[in-house]
Design an enzyme around this catalytic site. Structure first.
Site, PDB file in Angstrom:
ATOM      1  N   SER A 177      46.487  38.583  35.838  1.00  0.00           N
ATOM      2  CA  SER A 177      46.435  37.465  34.364  1.00  0.00           C
ATOM      3  C   SER A 177      45.742  38.611  33.446  1.00  0.00           C
ATOM      4  O   SER A 177      47.372  39.316  32.761  1.00  0.00           O
ATOM      5  CB  SER A 177      45.974  37.004  34.779  1.00  0.00           C
ATOM      6  OG  SER A 177      45.073  35.975  34.227  1.00  0.00           O
ATOM      7  N   THR A 178      45.114  38.798  33.159  1.00  0.00           N
ATOM      8  CA  THR A 178      45.057  39.149  31.295  1.00  0.00           C
ATOM      9  C   THR A 178      44.957  40.268  32.018  1.00  0.00           C
ATOM     10  O   THR A 178      44.513  41.281  32.584  1.00  0.00           O
ATOM     11  CB  THR A 178      43.432  39.010  31.218  1.00  0.00           C
ATOM     12  OG1 THR A 178      43.002  36.864  31.401  1.00  0.00           O
ATOM     13  CG2 THR A 178      43.171  39.427  30.157  1.00  0.00           C
ATOM     14  N   HIS A 203      50.282  35.193  35.103  1.00  0.00           N
ATOM     15  CA  HIS A 203      49.705  34.175  34.425  1.00  0.00           C
ATOM     16  C   HIS A 203      50.270  34.562  32.969  1.00  0.00           C
ATOM     17  O   HIS A 203      49.878  35.075  32.731  1.00  0.00           O
ATOM     18  CB  HIS A 203      48.613  33.785  34.541  1.00  0.00           C
ATOM     19  CG  HIS A 203      47.477  33.468  35.616  1.00  0.00           C
ATOM     20  ND1 HIS A 203      46.569  34.102  36.016  1.00  0.00           N
ATOM     21  CD2 HIS A 203      48.292  33.526  36.550  1.00  0.00           C
ATOM     22  CE1 HIS A 203      46.105  33.332  37.350  1.00  0.00           C
ATOM     23  NE2 HIS A 203      47.374  33.833  37.940  1.00  0.00           N
ATOM     24  N   MET A 296      41.630  37.858  34.561  1.00  0.00           N
ATOM     25  CA  MET A 296      39.844  36.729  34.696  1.00  0.00           C
ATOM     26  C   MET A 296      40.003  35.817  35.781  1.00  0.00           C
ATOM     27  O   MET A 296      41.134  34.941  35.993  1.00  0.00           O
ATOM     28  CB  MET A 296      40.149  36.234  33.286  1.00  0.00           C
ATOM     29  CG  MET A 296      38.296  35.481  33.193  1.00  0.00           C
ATOM     30  SD  MET A 296      37.722  36.383  32.643  1.00  0.00           S
ATOM     31  CE  MET A 296      35.873  35.179  32.730  1.00  0.00           C
ATOM     32  N   ASP A 299      41.492  33.692  41.306  1.00  0.00           N
ATOM     33  CA  ASP A 299      43.345  33.671  41.726  1.00  0.00           C
ATOM     34  C   ASP A 299      43.673  34.423  41.915  1.00  0.00           C
ATOM     35  O   ASP A 299      43.928  36.001  41.841  1.00  0.00           O
ATOM     36  CB  ASP A 299      43.884  32.886  40.504  1.00  0.00           C
ATOM     37  CG  ASP A 299      45.189  32.394  40.866  1.00  0.00           C
ATOM     38  OD1 ASP A 299      45.323  31.410  41.919  1.00  0.00           O
ATOM     39  OD2 ASP A 299      46.941  32.682  40.416  1.00  0.00           O
TER      40      ASP A 299
END
Length: 354
Positions: A177-178, A203, A296, A299
């Site tokens: 993600s991030t 993401h 973050m 997930d």
């Protein structure tokens, strides 16, 4: 955090500046210290007080947002949230911004921006809070939905992939993600043209994943592309889940394929790493390798544990190289990780395990 997150908004639209400011200031944990119409005005404010997070547009007079982002990341890395239009040119610039170190993206339409931002106020707040937790030095280049679990997409306990143990097909599943755009580039560019088939959830909003895949494809020895429903997972190919769609591993005869489907937000994400990982646990079992990297939240943590329990080899990026050590930390806490490695060793570990 012990004090409020200090934010500077940089956008040439007075309406956007006002709307974003109002959204952020409704949260007691955020303080907007300035709102500037272009980067040059912003730099004047930043000389007096440096922000924790910058909310930045791309197209602005005097200096565009991309140039400003690169300048900031070179001189003093600071988490930046891009607030950009979905126009084609804007989308291309946004992809460049991700490569330059932007922490997150908020997409806004060309028309009805004020209403859109008002309706997405919580998304703006959460993006800023997530960015504030990012490790800015790792970013520099080298509506809260109900938090549904993966059970909403794929039922639990319906197989472990044990029926696949005799196949020679191997699958690498990666979730991030991030900070993941840079992490994926670092890993995929180190992999050879012939490696096990790879399935990836990053993401990312709709329309950006295709451009991201195209960029990686131009940099990597292996083929990288945005996944389409029914695509075969095969050696030398990496498939990236489209933004706004879930991607699941499936089995078609002796071959692995992917299903690209609609569905609810899982762990507040679509695509969701947990959806991909659970499908890999079920249909690949011990023939899979699971990798969870910077991001973050949590997930993918439960899905990686399911892959581990089904016999897959599992890898997590370590804290020292993560932009945000959220998803890997949660996976480690659940006991679903075999190896914890810095980013520059992940590709080698994938090849050894795969």
């Amino acid at each position: 955090m012990s004090s409020r997150i200090k934010v500077i908004i940089v956008d040439d639209s007075a309406v956007v500046r006002q709307t974003v400011r109002q959204a952020l200031e409704r949260d007691s944990g955020i303080e907007v210290i300035a709102a500037a119409s272009d980067p040059l005005f912003a730099m004047g404010h930043m000389q007096r007080q440096w922000p924790d997070v910058i909310v930045l547009d791309i197209e602005m007079p005097r200096m565009d947002g991309l140039t400003f982002l690169k300048k900031i990341m070179t001189e003093r890395p600071t988490p930046v949230v891009i607030c950009s239009s979905l126009a084609e040119n804007g989308a291309a610039a946004t992809m460049q911004a991700l490569a330059a170190g932007a922490a997150a993206i908020i997409t806004k339409p060309k028309m009805g921006v004020k209403q859109f931002l008002e309706g997405s106020a919580n998304d703006v707040v959460q993006a800023v809070k997530a960015a504030a937790r990012a490790n800015a030095s790792r970013l520099a280049p080298r509506t809260v939905a109900p938090k549904l679990s993966v059970d909403a997409m794929i039922g639990a306990g319906l197989g472990s992939g044990s029926s696949m143990v005799r196949t020679t097909e191997r699958v690498i599943a990666i979730g991030t993600s991030t900070g993941g755009t840079q992490a994926l580039e670092a890993v995929l560019t180190r992999l050879p043209a012939v490696c096990p088939g790879i399935v990836i959830v990053q993401h990312m909003p709709e329309r950006f994943t295709a451009m991201f895949a195209e960029r990686l494809d131009s940099l990597c020895a292996l083929e990288v592309r945005e996944a389409c429903h029914g695509d075969r997972v095969m050696p030398g190919r990496a498939l990236i889940a489209p933004g706004g769609k879930h991607m699941m591993l499936a089995r078609s005869g002796a071959q692995y394929t992917v299903e690209v489907v609609d569905g609810p937000l899982i762990n507040r994400h679509r695509p969701s790493v947990d959806v991909l990982f659970r499908s890999c646990a079920r249909f690949a079992g011990r023939n899979a390798v699971g990798v969870i990297m910077t991001g973050m939240g949590d997930d993918g943590a439960r899905g990686l544990k399911e892959m581990h329990d089904a016999g897959a080899h599992t890898i997590a990026e370590d804290e020292s190289s993560c932009v945000v050590f959220g998803m890997p930390r949660e996976a480690i806490k659940l006991g679903g990780v075999d190896q914890v490695l810095p980013l520059d060793l992940v590709a080698e570990a994938i090849m050894k395990a795969g």
